[in-house]
Every structure is written in C-alpha cells, then in structure tokens.
Design a protein around this motif. Structure first.
Motif, PDB file in Angstrom:
ATOM      1  N   ASP A  35     -77.851  29.014 -48.340  1.00  0.00           N
ATOM      2  CA  ASP A  35     -76.574  29.663 -48.619  1.00  0.00           C
ATOM      3  C   ASP A  35     -75.870  30.092 -47.336  1.00  0.00           C
ATOM      4  O   ASP A  35     -74.640  30.017 -47.244  1.00  0.00           O
ATOM      5  CB  ASP A  35     -76.766  30.859 -49.555  1.00  0.00           C
ATOM      6  N   THR A  36     -76.636  30.528 -46.339  1.00  0.00           N
ATOM      7  CA  THR A  36     -76.047  30.923 -45.056  1.00  0.00           C
ATOM      8  C   THR A  36     -75.444  29.704 -44.351  1.00  0.00           C
ATOM      9  O   THR A  36     -74.323  29.774 -43.831  1.00  0.00           O
ATOM     10  CB  THR A  36     -77.090  31.603 -44.152  1.00  0.00           C
ATOM     11  N   LEU A  37     -76.175  28.599 -44.340  1.00  0.00           N
ATOM     12  CA  LEU A  37     -75.636  27.374 -43.741  1.00  0.00           C
ATOM     13  C   LEU A  37     -74.370  26.933 -44.463  1.00  0.00           C
ATOM     14  O   LEU A  37     -73.396  26.519 -43.835  1.00  0.00           O
ATOM     15  CB  LEU A  37     -76.679  26.251 -43.773  1.00  0.00           C
ATOM     16  N   TYR A  38     -74.381  27.049 -45.793  1.00  0.00           N
ATOM     17  CA  TYR A  38     -73.185  26.670 -46.546  1.00  0.00           C
ATOM     18  C   TYR A  38     -72.008  27.589 -46.201  1.00  0.00           C
ATOM     19  O   TYR A  38     -70.905  27.130 -45.923  1.00  0.00           O
ATOM     20  CB  TYR A  38     -73.426  26.695 -48.057  1.00  0.00           C
ATOM     21  N   ASP A  39     -72.262  28.889 -46.216  1.00  0.00           N
ATOM     22  CA  ASP A  39     -71.184  29.849 -45.958  1.00  0.00           C
ATOM     23  C   ASP A  39     -70.586  29.648 -44.566  1.00  0.00           C
ATOM     24  O   ASP A  39     -69.375  29.700 -44.397  1.00  0.00           O
ATOM     25  CB  ASP A  39     -71.700  31.281 -46.102  1.00  0.00           C
ATOM     26  N   GLN A  40     -71.432  29.391 -43.584  1.00  0.00           N
ATOM     27  CA  GLN A  40     -70.947  29.269 -42.218  1.00  0.00           C
ATOM     28  C   GLN A  40     -70.305  27.916 -41.931  1.00  0.00           C
ATOM     29  O   GLN A  40     -69.535  27.786 -40.986  1.00  0.00           O
ATOM     30  CB  GLN A  40     -72.084  29.528 -41.225  1.00  0.00           C
ATOM     31  N   SER A  41     -70.613  26.889 -42.746  1.00  0.00           N
ATOM     32  CA  SER A  41     -70.045  25.548 -42.519  1.00  0.00           C
ATOM     33  C   SER A  41     -69.086  25.118 -43.616  1.00  0.00           C
ATOM     34  O   SER A  41     -68.401  24.103 -43.469  1.00  0.00           O
ATOM     35  CB  SER A  41     -71.164  24.515 -42.438  1.00  0.00           C
ATOM     36  N   GLN A  42     -69.046  25.862 -44.718  1.00  0.00           N
ATOM     37  CA  GLN A  42     -68.249  25.534 -45.890  1.00  0.00           C
ATOM     38  C   GLN A  42     -68.551  24.124 -46.404  1.00  0.00           C
ATOM     39  O   GLN A  42     -67.698  23.457 -46.971  1.00  0.00           O
ATOM     40  CB  GLN A  42     -66.755  25.713 -45.613  1.00  0.00           C
ATOM     41  N   GLY A  43     -69.790  23.685 -46.184  1.00  0.00           N
ATOM     42  CA  GLY A  43     -70.235  22.409 -46.724  1.00  0.00           C
ATOM     43  C   GLY A  43     -69.740  21.191 -45.967  1.00  0.00           C
ATOM     44  O   GLY A  43     -69.987  20.065 -46.381  1.00  0.00           O
ATOM     45  N   ILE A  44     -69.054  21.394 -44.855  1.00  0.00           N
ATOM     46  CA  ILE A  44     -68.590  20.268 -44.041  1.00  0.00           C
ATOM     47  C   ILE A  44     -69.815  19.713 -43.318  1.00  0.00           C
ATOM     48  O   ILE A  44     -70.439  20.409 -42.514  1.00  0.00           O
ATOM     49  CB  ILE A  44     -67.481  20.689 -43.062  1.00  0.00           C
ATOM     50  N   ILE A  45     -70.159  18.483 -43.623  1.00  0.00           N
ATOM     51  CA  ILE A  45     -71.426  17.907 -43.177  1.00  0.00           C
ATOM     52  C   ILE A  45     -71.563  17.952 -41.662  1.00  0.00           C
ATOM     53  O   ILE A  45     -72.600  18.370 -41.136  1.00  0.00           O
ATOM     54  CB  ILE A  45     -71.584  16.468 -43.711  1.00  0.00           C
ATOM     55  N   ASP A  46     -70.537  17.536 -40.940  1.00  0.00           N
ATOM     56  CA  ASP A  46     -70.597  17.523 -39.479  1.00  0.00           C
ATOM     57  C   ASP A  46     -70.881  18.918 -38.926  1.00  0.00           C
ATOM     58  O   ASP A  46     -71.732  19.089 -38.051  1.00  0.00           O
ATOM     59  CB  ASP A  46     -69.283  16.980 -38.917  1.00  0.00           C
ATOM     60  N   ILE A  47     -70.197  19.910 -39.435  1.00  0.00           N
ATOM     61  CA  ILE A  47     -70.395  21.278 -38.954  1.00  0.00           C
ATOM     62  C   ILE A  47     -71.771  21.789 -39.365  1.00  0.00           C
ATOM     63  O   ILE A  47     -72.450  22.461 -38.581  1.00  0.00           O
ATOM     64  CB  ILE A  47     -69.262  22.198 -39.463  1.00  0.00           C
ATOM     65  N   THR A  48     -72.225  21.452 -40.567  1.00  0.00           N
ATOM     66  CA  THR A  48     -73.549  21.874 -41.030  1.00  0.00           C
ATOM     67  C   THR A  48     -74.640  21.347 -40.106  1.00  0.00           C
ATOM     68  O   THR A  48     -75.514  22.107 -39.667  1.00  0.00           O
ATOM     69  CB  THR A  48     -73.805  21.374 -42.469  1.00  0.00           C
ATOM     70  N   VAL A  49     -74.582  20.054 -39.804  1.00  0.00           N
ATOM     71  CA  VAL A  49     -75.604  19.440 -38.957  1.00  0.00           C
ATOM     72  C   VAL A  49     -75.566  20.030 -37.553  1.00  0.00           C
ATOM     73  O   VAL A  49     -76.603  20.357 -36.968  1.00  0.00           O
ATOM     74  CB  VAL A  49     -75.435  17.904 -38.934  1.00  0.00           C
ATOM     75  N   LYS A  50     -74.360  20.197 -37.006  1.00  0.00           N
ATOM     76  CA  LYS A  50     -74.248  20.773 -35.657  1.00  0.00           C
ATOM     77  C   LYS A  50     -74.729  22.218 -35.629  1.00  0.00           C
ATOM     78  O   LYS A  50     -75.392  22.643 -34.679  1.00  0.00           O
ATOM     79  CB  LYS A  50     -72.809  20.671 -35.159  1.00  0.00           C
ATOM     80  N   LEU A  51     -74.397  22.970 -36.652  1.00  0.00           N
ATOM     81  CA  LEU A  51     -74.831  24.363 -36.719  1.00  0.00           C
ATOM     82  C   LEU A  51     -76.353  24.445 -36.790  1.00  0.00           C
ATOM     83  O   LEU A  51     -76.967  25.271 -36.119  1.00  0.00           O
ATOM     84  CB  LEU A  51     -74.194  25.060 -37.927  1.00  0.00           C
ATOM     85  N   TYR A  52     -76.968  23.581 -37.585  1.00  0.00           N
ATOM     86  CA  TYR A  52     -78.429  23.537 -37.686  1.00  0.00           C
ATOM     87  C   TYR A  52     -79.046  23.201 -36.328  1.00  0.00           C
ATOM     88  O   TYR A  52     -79.992  23.850 -35.878  1.00  0.00           O
ATOM     89  CB  TYR A  52     -78.832  22.518 -38.747  1.00  0.00           C
ATOM     90  N   ASP A  53     -78.483  22.216 -35.646  1.00  0.00           N
ATOM     91  CA  ASP A  53     -78.962  21.816 -34.326  1.00  0.00           C
ATOM     92  C   ASP A  53     -78.810  22.957 -33.316  1.00  0.00           C
ATOM     93  O   ASP A  53     -79.739  23.279 -32.572  1.00  0.00           O
ATOM     94  CB  ASP A  53     -78.197  20.580 -33.857  1.00  0.00           C
ATOM     95  N   LEU A  54     -77.628  23.577 -33.298  1.00  0.00           N
ATOM     96  CA  LEU A  54     -77.383  24.675 -32.352  1.00  0.00           C
ATOM     97  C   LEU A  54     -78.271  25.890 -32.633  1.00  0.00           C
ATOM     98  O   LEU A  54     -78.716  26.564 -31.708  1.00  0.00           O
ATOM     99  CB  LEU A  54     -75.900  25.073 -32.396  1.00  0.00           C
ATOM    100  N   ALA A  55     -78.539  26.162 -33.912  1.00  0.00           N
ATOM    101  CA  ALA A  55     -79.409  27.284 -34.265  1.00  0.00           C
ATOM    102  C   ALA A  55     -80.825  27.022 -33.775  1.00  0.00           C
ATOM    103  O   ALA A  55     -81.502  27.935 -33.266  1.00  0.00           O
ATOM    104  CB  ALA A  55     -79.395  27.516 -35.775  1.00  0.00           C
ATOM    105  N   GLN A  56     -81.287  25.780 -33.893  1.00  0.00           N
ATOM    106  CA  GLN A  56     -82.622  25.450 -33.380  1.00  0.00           C
ATOM    107  C   GLN A  56     -82.670  25.594 -31.862  1.00  0.00           C
ATOM    108  O   GLN A  56     -83.630  26.133 -31.312  1.00  0.00           O
ATOM    109  CB  GLN A  56     -82.999  24.020 -33.767  1.00  0.00           C
TER     110      GLN A  56
END
Length: 184
Positions: A35-56
């Motif tokens: 839910d946090t990944l969704y809220d912070q990316s609004q489900g935009i796949i590119d932003i979701t993947v980048k956010l996951y990568d940057l968080a790691q």
C-alpha cells in the motif's frame, strides 16, 4: 499515463519485483509495504520500480539493510520531488489538477463534473487547436503564433546566423546563451 489500480494487478507487479530484493535482511512483503508503494507511486509502473530500487539502495547504503514503509516514504520525498505535484493530483483525483499535466492526462476530462455531462472539454496533448465537444457543431479555437521580433529572442538569433553554416548549438554558445561541455 495512468497507473495501475491498487488491485490484483498491482499486487502481482509488487510480488514479481519483490523477488529482486538485494538487501542482506530480506523483508517479507506485507500489505502495508504494498500500500505504501502504491500510495507513493500511484500505481505508475515506472515510478513504482524506480522507487523500489531507490529504497533498496538507501537501505543498503545506510547499513540498515531492510525495507520499511517509512524508508519508502522518505525515499519518495527525497527522490520524486519533480513528479510529486503530478502524483498528488492523481492521489486527490482533482481533474483540474490532473489536466495540468499532459503526461498523466489519459483522455477526455469533464470539467463540469458537478453539472450535466452534456458538454465535455477535450484537452489536447499535442499542438492542435482546442476543440469543444457539444451537441452543436464543433467550434475550433484559433491559436495565434507570435513571430520572433526582438534581437535577444533566440529564434531571431538562430535565424539570422543559420546561413553561416553554424549549428544552433554553436550559435547559442557564441552568444553566451549556453555553456559548452568543457564548463561542466
């Protein structure tokens, strides 16, 4: 560009990318993290993947080696500043705000959503005249092109010096309007 809804498809995406976790302490995927990944990316796949990568990357570089909702929010605040206004527009669902961003605008937006749905405004995402849709015949709104006139207008500078066989880059550099690569 509209993101995925926070449904089975988004959760499937998160389950797949979660397999690419490189932290020393593997974090179990929870609904809160999804839910946090969704809220912070609004489900935009590119932003979701980048956010996951940057968080790691942040988790590894900080030595904590674990992903948390707080870390994802922190990384989003630090790294997604340029797209934050667009994400906020999507988050609120305010059509007037969404219409300001052609990158996230996905079709006809009814700006009179509280009134009758009879009239709709088509907001073009490319340089075409605006068209108003209604029951009557379409009305085209003429756009006015302003010709370059001032001597400090870069369009005039480039037009005047283009005959000398110089590239636009060289012309603008000669006038001191841009810096060369060697300055960087």
């Amino acid at each position: 560009m509209k993101g995925l809804d926070n449904d089975m498809n988004f959760r499937l995406l998160i389950n797949v990318i979660w397999g690419y976790q490189w932290t020393k302490k593997p974090t179990v995927l929870t609904d809160e993290l999804t839910d946090t990944l969704y809220d912070q990316s609004q489900g935009i796949i590119d932003i979701t993947v980048k956010l996951y990568d940057l968080a790691q990357t942040k988790a590894i570089s900080s030595g904590k080696e674990a992903l948390t909702p707080e870390l994802i929010k922190q990384v989003a605040n630090e790294s997604l500043r340029l797209v934050k206004p667009m994400l906020n527009a999507l988050r609120t669902g305010n059509v007037r705000e969404i219409a300001k961003y052609p990158d996230i605008y996905t079709g006809n937006i009814d700006l009179n959503y509280e009134e009758s749905h009879k009239d709709k405004f088509v907001i073009p995402t490319i340089n075409k005249p605006s068209v108003v849709e209604s029951d009557e015949k379409p009305v085209k709104i003429k756009t006015k092109k302003i010709p370059p006139s001032e001597e400090n207008d870069i369009r005039v500078i480039v037009q005047n010096d283009a005959g000398e066989g110089l590239t636009t880059y060289v012309i603008l550099k000669n006038y001191g309007l841009i810096k060369g690569f060697e300055v960087v």
